[in-house]
Scaffold this active site. Structure first.
Site, short mmCIF file in Angstrom:
data_model
loop_
_atom_site.label_atom_id
_atom_site.label_comp_id
_atom_site.label_asym_id
_atom_site.label_seq_id
_atom_site.Cartn_x
_atom_site.Cartn_y
_atom_site.Cartn_z
CG ASP A 191 -2.09 0.94 1.09
OD1 ASP A 191 -2.37 1.39 -0.05
OD2 ASP A 191 -2.72 1.25 2.11
NE ARG A 248 -4.25 7.09 -6.87
CZ ARG A 248 -4.12 6.66 -5.61
NH1 ARG A 248 -3.87 7.51 -4.65
NH2 ARG A 248 -4.29 5.39 -5.32
CG HIS A 250 -0.27 2.16 -9.27
ND1 HIS A 250 -0.48 1.80 -7.97
CD2 HIS A 250 -1.33 2.95 -9.61
CE1 HIS A 250 -1.62 2.34 -7.54
NE2 HIS A 250 -2.15 3.05 -8.53
CG LEU A 258 8.37 -17.59 -3.95
CD1 LEU A 258 8.21 -17.53 -2.43
CD2 LEU A 258 8.89 -16.25 -4.45
C1 IPE Z 1 -5.57 -2.53 -0.24
O1 IPE Z 1 -5.20 -1.21 -0.37
C2 IPE Z 1 -5.58 -3.20 -1.57
C3 IPE Z 1 -4.29 -3.41 -2.19
C4 IPE Z 1 -3.11 -3.13 -1.68
C5 IPE Z 1 -4.33 -4.03 -3.49
P1 IPE Z 1 -6.28 -0.06 -0.52
O2 IPE Z 1 -5.50 1.19 -0.70
O3 IPE Z 1 -7.25 -0.39 -1.56
O4 IPE Z 1 -7.01 -0.09 0.89
P2 IPE Z 1 -7.83 1.05 1.66
O5 IPE Z 1 -8.83 1.61 0.70
O6 IPE Z 1 -6.84 2.08 2.09
O7 IPE Z 1 -8.41 0.34 2.82
C1 IPE Z 2 -1.55 0.27 -3.34
O1 IPE Z 2 -1.32 1.63 -3.38
C2 IPE Z 2 -1.81 -0.31 -4.71
C3 IPE Z 2 -3.19 -0.69 -4.95
C4 IPE Z 2 -4.18 -0.61 -4.11
C5 IPE Z 2 -3.51 -1.19 -6.27
P1 IPE Z 2 -2.51 2.69 -3.42
O2 IPE Z 2 -2.85 2.92 -4.84
O3 IPE Z 2 -3.63 2.26 -2.55
O4 IPE Z 2 -1.81 3.98 -2.84
P2 IPE Z 2 -2.40 4.94 -1.74
O5 IPE Z 2 -2.78 4.08 -0.57
O6 IPE Z 2 -3.58 5.61 -2.36
O7 IPE Z 2 -1.29 5.87 -1.42
MG MG Z 3 -4.02 2.47 -0.60
#
Ligand code: IPE
Ligand code: IPE
Ligand code: MG
Length: 255
Positions: free
Chosen positions: A35, A48, A52, A146
């Protein structure tokens, strides 16, 4: 043979020079909620999706290291059933990432004897995503190293509802009796049926919640949180998580 922690040692100036990992105490299954990609990018004035992309490179490094350390299973939360709520542009980008990842990295996965697996509702993914991931699964199906398990369009509640439906159907068709429904029968109908439960859950970015990830399977896992955003995560944090894990006392309700 104890495992040294080269990355942590290089990075830190604290007195960790003598830290070692005990191979016997390594977690068999590590699950990671990757995350913070969006916030990482935003803090640098970037879109954003740049987060990724950077996050994908971290995936490569951690997979490589987990495989070298001899960890059995690495489950990575890549896309949740709730992530469809995001702007179409971001979702489209995320759906292209598996293909990009595998285009450049599949040969190394094959060479490292890694087996690619997925959990989640595969059907709803776009064709191009399904095709790339299925090809990786097919080409690594006989590998014995793995298990790299991607949670793609994964939601734990959805997984459990589907399991309940399957069990109910078996009862309805007279294949099993209600009395036969137990934890093991239920577990057998989850996406993770063939996988041991995670020993260690890591979540980056400072959030301390599960976000619909493996709610059943994490019942007795150890949790490890860091404020670091996923694109800044590296082998040294992974080492620290493993080190902390091996110093936990797992009691499973006993004493
Ligand atoms: C959880 O992260 C999902 C993934 C890492 C794929 P999110 O960013 O979607 O979770 P919330 O919305 O902060 O709970
Ligand atoms: C995690 O990073 C990746 C996915 C959920 C796909 P986020 O995209 O949730 O990044 P934040 O949490 O918004 O910073
Ligand atoms: Mg997130």
């Amino acid at each position: 043979m104890p495992i040294k922690l080269p990355f942590l040692k290089n990075k830190s100036n604290t007195n960790i020079q003598n830290l070692r990992l005990d191979k016997e105490l390594l977690p068999c299954h590590v699950a990671i909620i990757m995350d913070g990609n969006g916030r990482w990018a935003k803090s640098r004035g970037m879109p954003r999706i740049a987060g990724h992309k950077e996050g994908m490179n971290v995936v490569k490094r951690i997979v490589r290291y987990a495989s070298d350390l001899g960890i059995d299973i690495l489950t990575l939360y890549a896309f949740s059933t709730e992530n469809w709520k995001r702007p179409k542009k971001e979702v489209d980008f995320l759906m292209k990432l598996p293909m990009e990842f595998l285009n450049t990295y599949l040969p190394e996965l094959i060479e490292k004897n890694v087996r690619v697996e997925t959990i989640g509702d595969f059907d709803r993914l776009p064709e191009h995503t399904k095709k790339a991931v299925q090809e990786a699964k097919d080409r690594t199906a006989d590998n014995t190293g793995l298990i790299l398990n991607f949670a793609l369009n994964y939601g734990s509640r959805n997984e459990m509802i589907e399991a309940v439906k399957q069990v109910a159907k078996q009862v309805q068709e007279g294949e099993i009796n209600i009395q036969d429904i137990d934890e093991s029968c239920f577990t057998d109908h989850l996406f993770t049926a063939d996988l041991k439960e995670p020993d260690l859950l890591i979540r980056t970015s400072g959030e301390q919640r599960l976000s619909n990830f493996l709610l059943w399977q994490l019942a007795y896992s150890e949790f490890w949180f860091t404020d670091v955003f996923w694109p800044d995560f590296d082998e040294s944090y992974f080492e620290k998580a493993l080190y902390d894990y091996q110093n936990r006392k797992r009691r499973y309700g006993g004493i």
